[in-house]
Design an enzyme around this catalytic site. Structure first.
Site, mmCIF file in Angstrom:
data_model
loop_
_atom_site.group_PDB
_atom_site.id
_atom_site.type_symbol
_atom_site.label_atom_id
_atom_site.label_comp_id
_atom_site.label_asym_id
_atom_site.label_seq_id
_atom_site.Cartn_x
_atom_site.Cartn_y
_atom_site.Cartn_z
ATOM 1 N N HIS A 224 19.368 8.224 -69.414
ATOM 2 C CA HIS A 224 20.478 8.306 -68.117
ATOM 3 C C HIS A 224 21.717 7.345 -68.592
ATOM 4 O O HIS A 224 22.322 7.620 -69.486
ATOM 5 C CB HIS A 224 19.667 7.919 -66.688
ATOM 6 N N HIS A 263 23.105 17.464 -71.193
ATOM 7 C CA HIS A 263 22.877 17.365 -69.898
ATOM 8 C C HIS A 263 22.265 18.166 -69.140
ATOM 9 O O HIS A 263 22.100 19.538 -69.547
ATOM 10 C CB HIS A 263 24.471 17.193 -69.389
ATOM 11 N N ASP A 317 28.843 9.533 -71.917
ATOM 12 C CA ASP A 317 28.587 8.337 -72.550
ATOM 13 C C ASP A 317 28.845 8.366 -73.901
ATOM 14 O O ASP A 317 28.977 7.531 -74.768
ATOM 15 C CB ASP A 317 26.868 8.301 -72.412
HETATM 16 N N1 CMC Z 1 20.099 15.539 -78.967
HETATM 17 C C1 CMC Z 1 19.403 16.492 -79.648
HETATM 18 N N2 CMC Z 1 18.564 17.408 -78.837
HETATM 19 C C2 CMC Z 1 18.698 17.352 -77.372
HETATM 20 C C3 CMC Z 1 19.717 16.666 -76.521
HETATM 21 C C4 CMC Z 1 20.204 15.515 -77.531
HETATM 22 N N3 CMC Z 1 21.171 14.621 -77.153
HETATM 23 N N4 CMC Z 1 19.468 17.026 -75.533
HETATM 24 C C5 CMC Z 1 18.912 17.743 -75.360
HETATM 25 N N5 CMC Z 1 18.424 18.177 -76.621
HETATM 26 C C6 CMC Z 1 17.389 19.419 -76.948
HETATM 27 C C7 CMC Z 1 15.853 19.072 -76.537
HETATM 28 O O1 CMC Z 1 15.125 18.556 -77.815
HETATM 29 C C8 CMC Z 1 15.389 20.373 -75.986
HETATM 30 O O2 CMC Z 1 15.125 21.148 -77.020
HETATM 31 P P1 CMC Z 1 13.942 22.049 -77.288
HETATM 32 O O3 CMC Z 1 14.142 22.956 -76.161
HETATM 33 O O4 CMC Z 1 13.819 22.610 -78.668
HETATM 34 O O5 CMC Z 1 12.696 21.153 -77.029
HETATM 35 C C9 CMC Z 1 16.449 21.190 -75.474
HETATM 36 O O6 CMC Z 1 17.677 20.439 -75.778
HETATM 37 C C10 CMC Z 1 16.353 20.913 -73.847
HETATM 38 O O7 CMC Z 1 16.575 19.437 -73.610
HETATM 39 P P2 CMC Z 1 15.577 18.771 -72.341
HETATM 40 O O8 CMC Z 1 15.261 17.509 -72.821
HETATM 41 O O9 CMC Z 1 14.601 19.848 -71.785
HETATM 42 O O10 CMC Z 1 17.096 18.788 -71.190
HETATM 43 P P3 CMC Z 1 17.054 17.933 -70.111
HETATM 44 O O11 CMC Z 1 17.921 18.622 -69.163
HETATM 45 O O12 CMC Z 1 15.856 17.377 -69.541
HETATM 46 O O13 CMC Z 1 17.608 16.592 -70.541
HETATM 47 C C11 CMC Z 1 19.151 14.636 -71.056
HETATM 48 C C12 CMC Z 1 18.793 15.973 -70.489
HETATM 49 C C13 CMC Z 1 20.496 14.262 -70.741
HETATM 50 C C14 CMC Z 1 18.045 13.926 -70.807
HETATM 51 C C15 CMC Z 1 19.187 15.093 -72.750
HETATM 52 O O14 CMC Z 1 20.104 16.017 -72.844
HETATM 53 C C16 CMC Z 1 19.097 13.792 -73.465
HETATM 54 O O15 CMC Z 1 18.144 13.372 -73.769
HETATM 55 N N6 CMC Z 1 20.505 13.392 -73.995
HETATM 56 C C17 CMC Z 1 20.515 12.161 -74.544
HETATM 57 C C18 CMC Z 1 20.627 11.112 -73.763
HETATM 58 C C19 CMC Z 1 22.065 11.007 -73.017
HETATM 59 O O16 CMC Z 1 23.122 11.219 -73.710
HETATM 60 N N7 CMC Z 1 21.956 10.919 -71.653
HETATM 61 C C20 CMC Z 1 23.301 10.694 -71.027
HETATM 62 C C21 CMC Z 1 23.006 11.794 -69.922
HETATM 63 S S1 CMC Z 1 24.646 12.094 -69.085
HETATM 64 C C22 CMC Z 1 24.889 10.693 -68.274
HETATM 65 C C23 CMC Z 1 24.078 10.520 -67.222
HETATM 66 O O17 CMC Z 1 24.258 11.148 -66.111
HETATM 67 O O18 CMC Z 1 23.243 9.544 -67.167
#
Ligand code: CMC
Length: 380
Positions: A224, A263, A317
């Site tokens: 987050h 996201h 971010d």
């Molecule tokens: N880098 C590489 N792969 C990614 C990323 C990333 N940043 N984000 C998602 N993926 C892939 C993930 O590995 C998964 O792949 P697979 O289906 O093959 O397993 C797929 O995309 C879906 O990911 P998810 O974890 O199910 O998606 P989510 O909606 O649960 O997670 C997230 C959203 C923000 C936690 C995630 O995108 C992430 O970890 N991003 C990096 C951390 C980040 O930048 N966070 C800030 C978010 S925006 C500001 C805020 O609101 O806090």
């Protein structure tokens, strides 16, 4: 007991838990609105104080109302003296975001109105929390560096004053504007983990400070708010746009996430990232320092191409960290700034929820052993 065949909605994905008129996100088109106003328009025409008024009153203020509102922010800037005493005793190596959370809990102890449940007082408590959190963070940031806190400057608006109190240097008009934009962009974002955490606490009819404190705890994590610090660390680790591809390939091959990308809601560009990028360009030109901008742009280009199938785009971010860095701030304050600016969103959602409160109490699907005989300690 919940039927063991019931599907668990992991991560509460797409589970609506409240109505809101505060913000709406079109994740496919990359659009964000506060109370119906496009984020681009608010950034262009509003100040953070005006956006706070908008979120807490769900309408824009008149000129007179805004002036009075700015006055109430200024009046609430000072911290109780005792709070400074405690801040000085906090361990220097504690994460600043944890210091902020502990500081908000301290502020609660020194607010005589906190336990009064009269809704009419909530608005003034809200302004007090939002305004004091900025002073608290700036003071804690300086104390951690062995520096004296800087008293608020009466002539500066909320965001510019925060930057001044944190750095001890009067910001230029461009720097003030950019800090204001950063606060507006972080002010509200529907129901991320932190706002949900604040709502869970508030739904028990606890108090506003407790809700904000819970929001800070949830925001701290790298998935987050903690992503902004790590995104900047990544850009420094890459060091140069030419080295971006090798770095990204290695990270993706190791199945590590690239911070500042992806996201839950946006499946296209996060509009806040685009706005931040624009301001980063202005700042980089003024400082004649383009390395972070160019490296971030290269990482963006690579990730958008590589992750097309998963609809992974830059989020807020990626570009906020480089902006804060060029404003002269250290990495450890980035996530706390997010918290200080987001407090208004947490509080606005809590106040909206309290208008029709219901205890938030979900269920778990039990998948443990069936009822069985207890085994006394000496027989195990
Ligand atoms: N880098 C590489 N792969 C990614 C990323 C990333 N940043 N984000 C998602 N993926 C892939 C993930 O590995 C998964 O792949 P697979 O289906 O093959 O397993 C797929 O995309 C879906 O990911 P998810 O974890 O199910 O998606 P989510 O909606 O649960 O997670 C997230 C959203 C923000 C936690 C995630 O995108 C992430 O970890 N991003 C990096 C951390 C980040 O930048 N966070 C800030 C978010 S925006 C500001 C805020 O609101 O806090």
């Amino acid at each position: 007991m919940v039927d063991s065949q019931t599907d668990v909605l992991k991560g509460l994905e797409n589970v609506p838990i409240k109505y809101t008129s505060l913000s709406s996100i079109d994740g496919q088109q990359g659009k964000l609105y506060y109370v119906g106003y496009a984020i681009e328009d608010l950034v262009e025409h509003s100040s953070y104080e005006e956006v706070c008024f908008l979120l807490l009153n769900r309408r824009l203020p008149t000129r007179d109302e805004l002036q009075r509102y700015e006055g109430s922010f200024r009046r609430e800037r000072e911290l109780p003296n005792d709070v400074f005493g405690f801040l000085k005793k906090f361990p220097r190596d504690a994460p600043l975001i944890s210091v902020l959370r502990a500081g908000v809990d301290l502020l609660a102890l020194y607010d005589e109105e906190v336990e009064k449940t009269d809704p009419a007082r909530n608005h003034s408590i809200a302004i007090r929390i939002i305004s004091r959190m900025a002073t608290l963070l700036a003071a804690s940031y300086r104390l951690k560096q062995g520096l004296d806190p800087v008293p608020p400057a009466p002539d500066l608006q909320h965001a510019a004053n925060f930057l001044y109190m944190a750095t001890g240097r009067r910001p230029t008009p461009l720097e003030s504007r950019i800090m204001d934009v950063a606060f507006i962009l972080h002010a509200e974002h529907e129901l991320p983990a932190s706002t949900t955490a604040a709502l869970v606490v508030a739904s028990t009819l606890s108090d506003l400070y407790s809700a904000v404190s819970a929001g800070i705890g949830a925001l701290k994590g790298p998935l987050h708010g903690g992503a902004n610090e790590r995104a900047l660390e990544m850009l420094f680790a890459i060091g140069d746009p030419d080295k971006a591809e090798q770095y990204i390939n290695a990270e993706l091959a190791a199945k590590r996430r690239i911070m500042g990308f992806g996201h839950r809601v946006y499946k296209s560009f996060d509009p806040r990232a685009l706005i931040f990028k624009n301001y980063l360009k202005k700042l980089a030109d003024v400082k004649s320092d383009w390395t972070l901008l160019r490296t971030a742009e290269k990482v963006e280009e690579l990730m958008v191409a590589k992750m097309k199938d998963k609809s992974i785009f830059p989020n807020i971010d990626l570009y906020s960290g480089p902006v804060f860095h060029l404003l002269g701030l250290n990495r450890e304050i980035f996530t706390p700034i997010f918290a200080v600016a987001r407090a208004v969103g947490w509080i606005a959602h809590v106040l909206e929820y309290w208008e029709d409160n219901r205890l938030i109490r979900p269920r778990a699907v039990y998948n443990g052993p069936p009822p069985r005989q207890y085994v006394p300690l000496d027989q195990r």
